[in-house]
Motif scaffolding. Structure first.
Motif, PDB file in Angstrom:
ATOM      1  N   ASP A 160       0.826  -1.202   0.000  1.00  0.00           N
ATOM      2  CA  ASP A 160       0.000   0.000   0.000  1.00  0.00           C
ATOM      3  C   ASP A 160       0.862   1.254   0.000  1.00  0.00           C
ATOM      4  N   ILE A 161       2.123   1.114   0.326  1.00  0.00           N
ATOM      5  CA  ILE A 161       3.021   2.263   0.386  1.00  0.00           C
ATOM      6  C   ILE A 161       3.639   2.476  -0.997  1.00  0.00           C
ATOM      7  N   HIS A 162       3.535   3.697  -1.501  1.00  0.00           N
ATOM      8  CA  HIS A 162       4.094   4.047  -2.793  1.00  0.00           C
ATOM      9  C   HIS A 162       5.224   5.050  -2.596  1.00  0.00           C
ATOM     10  N   VAL A 163       6.102   5.125  -3.590  1.00  0.00           N
ATOM     11  CA  VAL A 163       7.225   6.051  -3.564  1.00  0.00           C
ATOM     12  C   VAL A 163       7.175   6.881  -4.847  1.00  0.00           C
ATOM     13  N   CYS A 164       7.630   8.121  -4.773  1.00  0.00           N
ATOM     14  CA  CYS A 164       7.627   9.017  -5.928  1.00  0.00           C
ATOM     15  C   CYS A 164       8.447   8.398  -7.051  1.00  0.00           C
ATOM     16  N   SER A 165       7.932   8.435  -8.275  1.00  0.00           N
ATOM     17  CA  SER A 165       8.622   7.814  -9.407  1.00  0.00           C
ATOM     18  C   SER A 165       9.739   8.682  -9.970  1.00  0.00           C
TER      19      SER A 165
ATOM     20  N   GLU B 115       4.842   5.052  -7.545  1.00  0.00           N
ATOM     21  CA  GLU B 115       4.896   3.641  -7.924  1.00  0.00           C
ATOM     22  C   GLU B 115       5.015   2.770  -6.687  1.00  0.00           C
ATOM     23  N   ASN B 116       4.796   1.492  -6.868  1.00  0.00           N
ATOM     24  CA  ASN B 116       4.847   0.535  -5.781  1.00  0.00           C
ATOM     25  C   ASN B 116       6.238   0.544  -5.148  1.00  0.00           C
ATOM     26  N   GLY B 117       6.313   0.660  -3.834  1.00  0.00           N
ATOM     27  CA  GLY B 117       7.587   0.732  -3.139  1.00  0.00           C
ATOM     28  C   GLY B 117       8.116  -0.595  -2.648  1.00  0.00           C
ATOM     29  N   ALA B 118       7.401  -1.675  -2.868  1.00  0.00           N
ATOM     30  CA  ALA B 118       7.832  -2.988  -2.393  1.00  0.00           C
ATOM     31  C   ALA B 118       8.869  -3.589  -3.338  1.00  0.00           C
ATOM     32  N   PRO B 119       9.869  -4.265  -2.815  1.00  0.00           N
ATOM     33  CA  PRO B 119      10.843  -4.919  -3.688  1.00  0.00           C
ATOM     34  C   PRO B 119      10.221  -6.128  -4.386  1.00  0.00           C
ATOM     35  N   ALA B 120      10.850  -6.567  -5.438  1.00  0.00           N
ATOM     36  CA  ALA B 120      10.382  -7.750  -6.149  1.00  0.00           C
ATOM     37  C   ALA B 120      10.479  -8.959  -5.228  1.00  0.00           C
ATOM     38  N   PRO B 121       9.548  -9.899  -5.321  1.00  0.00           N
ATOM     39  CA  PRO B 121       9.600 -11.069  -4.459  1.00  0.00           C
ATOM     40  C   PRO B 121      10.788 -11.969  -4.801  1.00  0.00           C
ATOM     41  N   PHE B 122      11.346 -12.597  -3.792  1.00  0.00           N
ATOM     42  CA  PHE B 122      12.448 -13.535  -3.965  1.00  0.00           C
ATOM     43  C   PHE B 122      12.103 -14.808  -3.221  1.00  0.00           C
ATOM     44  N   ASP B 123      12.238 -15.920  -3.888  1.00  0.00           N
ATOM     45  CA  ASP B 123      11.936 -17.207  -3.277  1.00  0.00           C
ATOM     46  C   ASP B 123      13.148 -18.118  -3.430  1.00  0.00           C
TER      47      ASP B 123
END
Length: 60
Positions: free
Chosen positions: A4-9, A34-42
């Motif tokens: 839900d947290i976004h960062v300025c693009s 834009e979305n502030g979450a990092p890409a998922p890593f598994d």
């Protein structure tokens, strides 16, 4: 995962530091956020090795 947290693009041009917001636009400059979450890593990704082999930008 979507955050839900976004960062300025456009942080380099308009800000000294990252600006975070819950809205769709930056509250300071009005640029889209834009979305502030990092890409998922598994680490248990079964097909990661094959995906890395198939990348076109990887030197042979």
């Amino acid at each position: 995962m979507r955050s839900d947290i976004h960062v300025c693009s456009d942080p380099e041009a308009a800000h000294d530091r990252p600006v975070y917001t819950l809205g769709d636009r930056c509250p300071e400059c009005g640029a889209p956020a834009e979305n502030g979450a990092p890409a998922p890593f598994d680490p248990t990704d079964r097909y990661g090795e094959y995906r890395r082999r198939a990348r076109s930008d990887r030197p042979d």
